[in-house]
Write a protein that holds these residues in place. Structure first.
Motif, PDB file in Angstrom:
ATOM      1  N   GLU A   8      26.532 -12.869 -15.159  1.00  0.00           N
ATOM      2  CA  GLU A   8      27.508 -13.459 -16.079  1.00  0.00           C
ATOM      3  C   GLU A   8      27.316 -13.050 -17.534  1.00  0.00           C
ATOM      4  O   GLU A   8      28.269 -12.716 -18.229  1.00  0.00           O
ATOM      5  N   SER A   9      26.101 -13.068 -18.031  1.00  0.00           N
ATOM      6  CA  SER A   9      25.853 -12.815 -19.444  1.00  0.00           C
ATOM      7  C   SER A   9      24.598 -11.962 -19.606  1.00  0.00           C
ATOM      8  O   SER A   9      23.512 -12.421 -19.281  1.00  0.00           O
ATOM      9  N   CYS A  40      30.720 -11.351 -18.140  1.00  0.00           N
ATOM     10  CA  CYS A  40      31.610 -11.991 -19.113  1.00  0.00           C
ATOM     11  C   CYS A  40      31.215 -11.611 -20.538  1.00  0.00           C
ATOM     12  O   CYS A  40      32.072 -11.450 -21.409  1.00  0.00           O
ATOM     13  N   ARG A  41      29.892 -11.491 -20.756  1.00  0.00           N
ATOM     14  CA  ARG A  41      29.357 -11.173 -22.087  1.00  0.00           C
ATOM     15  C   ARG A  41      28.204 -10.198 -21.931  1.00  0.00           C
ATOM     16  O   ARG A  41      27.456 -10.265 -20.959  1.00  0.00           O
ATOM     17  N   ALA A  55      34.769  -6.085 -17.857  1.00  0.00           N
ATOM     18  CA  ALA A  55      34.818  -7.465 -18.334  1.00  0.00           C
ATOM     19  C   ALA A  55      35.363  -8.392 -17.247  1.00  0.00           C
ATOM     20  O   ALA A  55      36.419  -8.131 -16.673  1.00  0.00           O
ATOM     21  N   ALA A  57      36.625 -12.177 -16.765  1.00  0.00           N
ATOM     22  CA  ALA A  57      37.125 -13.255 -17.640  1.00  0.00           C
ATOM     23  C   ALA A  57      36.112 -14.388 -17.712  1.00  0.00           C
ATOM     24  O   ALA A  57      35.535 -14.773 -16.692  1.00  0.00           O
ATOM     25  N   PRO A  58      35.883 -14.910 -18.925  1.00  0.00           N
ATOM     26  CA  PRO A  58      34.949 -16.033 -19.064  1.00  0.00           C
ATOM     27  C   PRO A  58      35.352 -17.194 -18.161  1.00  0.00           C
ATOM     28  O   PRO A  58      36.533 -17.484 -17.984  1.00  0.00           O
ATOM     29  N   PHE A  70      32.310 -17.597 -11.394  1.00  0.00           N
ATOM     30  CA  PHE A  70      31.940 -16.242 -11.815  1.00  0.00           C
ATOM     31  C   PHE A  70      31.739 -15.346 -10.591  1.00  0.00           C
ATOM     32  O   PHE A  70      32.209 -14.210 -10.559  1.00  0.00           O
TER      33      PHE A  70
END
Length: 111
Positions: A8-9, A40-41, A55, A57-58, A70
């Motif tokens: 995710e990040s 996401c990030r 990417a 989407a958050p 996620f």
């Protein structure tokens, strides 16, 4: 080899799994593998220049549902992609290689 990572990040300054992913991506790129990141990030300054970003989407909604949402979004993004192997780090499902992000799991992988 065409390899996809799902997490995710990926912000290596936070330590832990994020640092492991950045180190592994650097090594794989140095060995001429094509590395993709679904997240996401991310901090692109801490990752290899050759990595390809996708990417996701958050995730919104209740905190306890975020990992599941996620993981589902990653599966949808990967459905139209053609990777030789997909690697999911912590709380994802459906990838070829699921890796736990716990300290002991990463210690074994690095050995």
């Amino acid at each position: 080899m065409n390899i996809a990572f799902c997490y995710e990040s990926v912000l290596p300054t936070r330590g832990g799994c994020e640092t492991y992913i950045a180190d592994l991506a650097r090594r794989l790129v140095a060995d001429n593998h094509e590395v993709h990141l679904y997240a996401c990030r991310w901090d692109d300054s801490a990752l290899p220049d050759a990595i390809r970003y996708h990417a996701v989407a958050p995730v919104r909604g209740p905190r306890f549902l975020r990992p599941w949402r996620f993981a589902r979004a990653c599966l949808q993004a990967l459905a139209s992609a053609h990777h030789d192997v997909t690697v999911g780090f912590d709380k994802t499902f459906g990838q070829d290689v699921p890796l736990s992000a716990g300290r002991s799991a990463l210690r074994v992988i690095r050995a």
